[in-house]
Design a protein around this motif. Structure first.
Motif, mmCIF file in Angstrom:
data_model
loop_
_atom_site.group_PDB
_atom_site.id
_atom_site.type_symbol
_atom_site.label_atom_id
_atom_site.label_comp_id
_atom_site.label_asym_id
_atom_site.label_seq_id
_atom_site.Cartn_x
_atom_site.Cartn_y
_atom_site.Cartn_z
ATOM 1 N N PHE A 1 -11.500 -20.416 0.672
ATOM 2 C CA PHE A 1 -10.738 -19.649 -0.309
ATOM 3 C C PHE A 1 -10.994 -18.155 -0.151
ATOM 4 O O PHE A 1 -10.060 -17.340 -0.268
ATOM 5 N N MET A 2 -12.249 -17.783 0.107
ATOM 6 C CA MET A 2 -12.562 -16.365 0.307
ATOM 7 C C MET A 2 -11.804 -15.810 1.508
ATOM 8 O O MET A 2 -11.357 -14.658 1.491
ATOM 9 N N LEU B 1 0.090 -12.729 8.244
ATOM 10 C CA LEU B 1 -0.903 -12.766 7.170
ATOM 11 C C LEU B 1 -0.538 -13.818 6.125
ATOM 12 O O LEU B 1 -1.407 -14.530 5.610
ATOM 13 N N ILE B 2 0.749 -13.931 5.819
ATOM 14 C CA ILE B 2 1.191 -14.944 4.855
ATOM 15 C C ILE B 2 0.913 -16.348 5.396
ATOM 16 O O ILE B 2 0.408 -17.223 4.691
ATOM 17 N N ASP B 3 1.232 -16.553 6.679
ATOM 18 C CA ASP B 3 1.015 -17.854 7.309
ATOM 19 C C ASP B 3 -0.480 -18.206 7.340
ATOM 20 O O ASP B 3 -0.870 -19.343 7.061
ATOM 21 N N ALA B 4 -1.307 -17.223 7.684
ATOM 22 C CA ALA B 4 -2.757 -17.467 7.759
ATOM 23 C C ALA B 4 -3.339 -17.793 6.385
ATOM 24 O O ALA B 4 -4.247 -18.619 6.260
ATOM 25 N N ASN C 1 -6.847 -25.586 3.584
ATOM 26 C CA ASN C 1 -8.181 -26.095 3.879
ATOM 27 C C ASN C 1 -9.040 -26.132 2.616
ATOM 28 O O ASN C 1 -9.783 -27.087 2.377
ATOM 29 N N PHE C 2 -8.893 -25.115 1.788
ATOM 30 C CA PHE C 2 -9.627 -25.063 0.520
ATOM 31 C C PHE C 2 -9.304 -26.262 -0.363
ATOM 32 O O PHE C 2 -10.195 -26.869 -0.968
ATOM 33 N N THR C 3 -8.027 -26.659 -0.420
ATOM 34 C CA THR C 3 -7.632 -27.760 -1.301
ATOM 35 C C THR C 3 -8.237 -29.098 -0.866
ATOM 36 O O THR C 3 -8.348 -30.019 -1.675
ATOM 37 N N ALA D 1 -19.168 -34.938 9.656
ATOM 38 C CA ALA D 1 -17.726 -34.694 9.596
ATOM 39 C C ALA D 1 -17.431 -33.247 9.206
ATOM 40 O O ALA D 1 -16.544 -32.601 9.770
ATOM 41 N N MET D 2 -18.204 -32.727 8.236
ATOM 42 C CA MET D 2 -17.985 -31.342 7.809
ATOM 43 C C MET D 2 -18.341 -30.363 8.912
ATOM 44 O O MET D 2 -17.628 -29.385 9.164
ATOM 45 N N ARG D 3 -19.464 -30.628 9.591
ATOM 46 C CA ARG D 3 -19.892 -29.714 10.646
ATOM 47 C C ARG D 3 -18.927 -29.756 11.831
ATOM 48 O O ARG D 3 -18.773 -28.770 12.551
ATOM 49 N N ALA D 4 -18.289 -30.901 12.055
ATOM 50 C CA ALA D 4 -17.283 -30.980 13.114
ATOM 51 C C ALA D 4 -16.130 -30.031 12.798
ATOM 52 O O ALA D 4 -15.612 -29.342 13.691
ATOM 53 N N SER D 5 -15.745 -29.954 11.517
ATOM 54 C CA SER D 5 -14.692 -29.035 11.108
ATOM 55 C C SER D 5 -15.125 -27.584 11.311
ATOM 56 O O SER D 5 -14.355 -26.745 11.787
#
Length: 428
Positions: free
Chosen positions: A167-168, A201-204, A211-213, A365-369
């Motif tokens: 989110f940041m 910037l909008i797309d990014a 990803n945050f959701t 799994a998180m670290r793979a991301s």
């Protein structure tokens, strides 16, 4: 005389004590992450005010610029107060060397901001140069947050950290969009390269918020939805920006309207970010409470478990061994322990092992991301260094290659890194 070794129960106790210590470290990291997010927000405010100041040739936002500088200084003091103390020996602090390196780089970037601030005040920088300077400082602070995310060892805390970091990132891109749009509206038109930068910037932002959701808790997602539904004016101004090709005489007024609308949006995003920070701290404290609730295993607990299992049928714990021909199961004996006590202790060990394994699986799994993100960032740096691309051009290049070849971006990034010598070896 036989040597007395610590019992299995003693090691199990030590395991839980270490777990609690690691969680307390995560709680401190969570506090630092929260304050760093506040500092980044204040720097984003100062960057926005600097944009208007420069684009108006020093006629607008003088007071706002001074106020932003004071807010940044106060926020920076809170961050510095939460930095980990330097270890006297290598194992005094569980943080990794990369975290200390990220802190050093972030501190160096913060030390450069006073010169940047003076140059902005004196109108010695262009809008692009000022934005580049602020972006550099914010980027180093974001890297510091990333290292704290990467060192988290509790799955629940990791999820909260990843949600907050993602989110940041999106919020920072929203701040950059505010700066780019301010420059375009102040100039009265958006040339093709500026429009493309806006669209990128909008797309990014959409990617980061998506990803945050995936990692955020339900209450934060509700807060996010309410903020996202109140962006109609931003969408209208975005459409104007993407179609404004000829100079507009009302450029200054439109620039101020854009700045105010985007500032309201970013302030709304800050409420979500604050909710994420609250969720992070809550998750840290909850994990500590859960670990402490499982804390000490004493004789009383052992006796209680023995009574509970007094009527249970007898059973054995099996492990698989190999005798050179066929694998077979053998009973694991609790030598030296009464039958009920042995079953109680073995049950506790099994429960602890299963819980730690579940944590390891989720963390993997998180670290793979996170590792995928690192690969893509390395490939972007490679293209920027050897092809002269900007960060956005490097991203778009990787994205187009992935689409053309129907592959994931991380696969394209890994392939580029694997043949990196082709970019660095001089032609024969």
């Amino acid at each position: 005389m036989s040597t007395q070794y610590p019992s299995a129960l003693a090691f199990l106790r030590a395991s839980r004590q270490q777990e609690i210590a690691a969680l307390r470290h995560l709680l401190n990291s969570g506090r630092l992450t929260t304050e760093v997010s506040h500092l980044i927000h204040e720097l984003q405010r100062e960057r926005g005010a600097s944009n208007i100041w420069i684009c108006s040739a020093g006629e607008e936002f003088s007071d706002e610029l001074s106020r932003c500088g004071r807010q940044v200084a106060r926020s920076q003091e809170r961050v510095m107060a939460l930095l980990p103390s330097l270890p006297e020996v290598a194992n005094d602090w569980p943080a990794s060397s990369r975290l200390f390196s990220a802190i050093a780089i972030a501190m160096q970037a913060l030390n450069e901001q006073e010169v940047l601030r003076q140059q902005v005040r004196a109108l010695q920088l262009t809008h692009t140069q000022a934005m580049t300077g602020f972006n550099h400082i914010i980027r180093q602070l974001m890297h510091l947050v990333f290292e704290m995310v990467d060192t988290a060892s509790d799955p629940g805390v990791s999820r909260a950290l990843i949600a907050m970091y993602s989110f940041m990132q999106g919020k920072e891109l929203a701040g950059q969009e505010r700066a780019v749009g301010s420059a375009g509206f102040a100039a009265g038109h958006f040339p093709p390269e500026l429009r493309q930068q806006m669209l990128s910037l909008i797309d990014a932002q959409e990617r980061c918020f998506s990803n945050f959701t995936q990692f955020a808790d339900d209450e934060t997602l509700q807060c996010w939805q309410s903020v996202a539904q109140s962006e109609s004016d931003v969408e209208r101004l975005r459409r104007i920006a993407c179609t404004l090709t000829r100079p507009d005489e009302q450029g200054a007024a439109m620039a101020l309207r854009w700045y105010q609308s985007l500032s309201r949006r970013i302030d709304g995003l800050k409420t979500v970010e604050d909710r994420l920070a609250h969720a992070l701290m809550q998750r840290c404290r909850q994990s500590i409470s859960e670990a402490e609730g499982r804390g000490d295993i004493g004789p009383a607990e052992m006796q209680q478990q023995m009574k509970q299992r007094a009527e249970e049928p007898s059973w054995s714990v099996f492990f698989t061994s190999y005798d050179g021909q066929q694998p077979h199961a053998e009973p694991l004996q609790a030598d030296g322990l009464a039958p009920q006590l042995g079953r109680s202790l073995l049950t506790l060990v099994q429960q602890q092992s299963r819980r730690l394994q579940d944590q390891d699986d989720e963390l993997a799994a998180m670290r793979a991301s996170i590792e995928d993100r690192k690969q893509i960032d390395r490939a972007k740096v490679l293209l920027m260094r050897h092809q002269g691309y900007s960060e956005d051009q490097a991203w778009q290049t990787l994205r187009k290659m992935a689409m053309d070849q129907n592959k994931r971006m991380v696969d394209i990034a890994s392939a580029l890194l694997a043949v990196a010598s082709a970019f660095t070896t001089p032609a024969q």
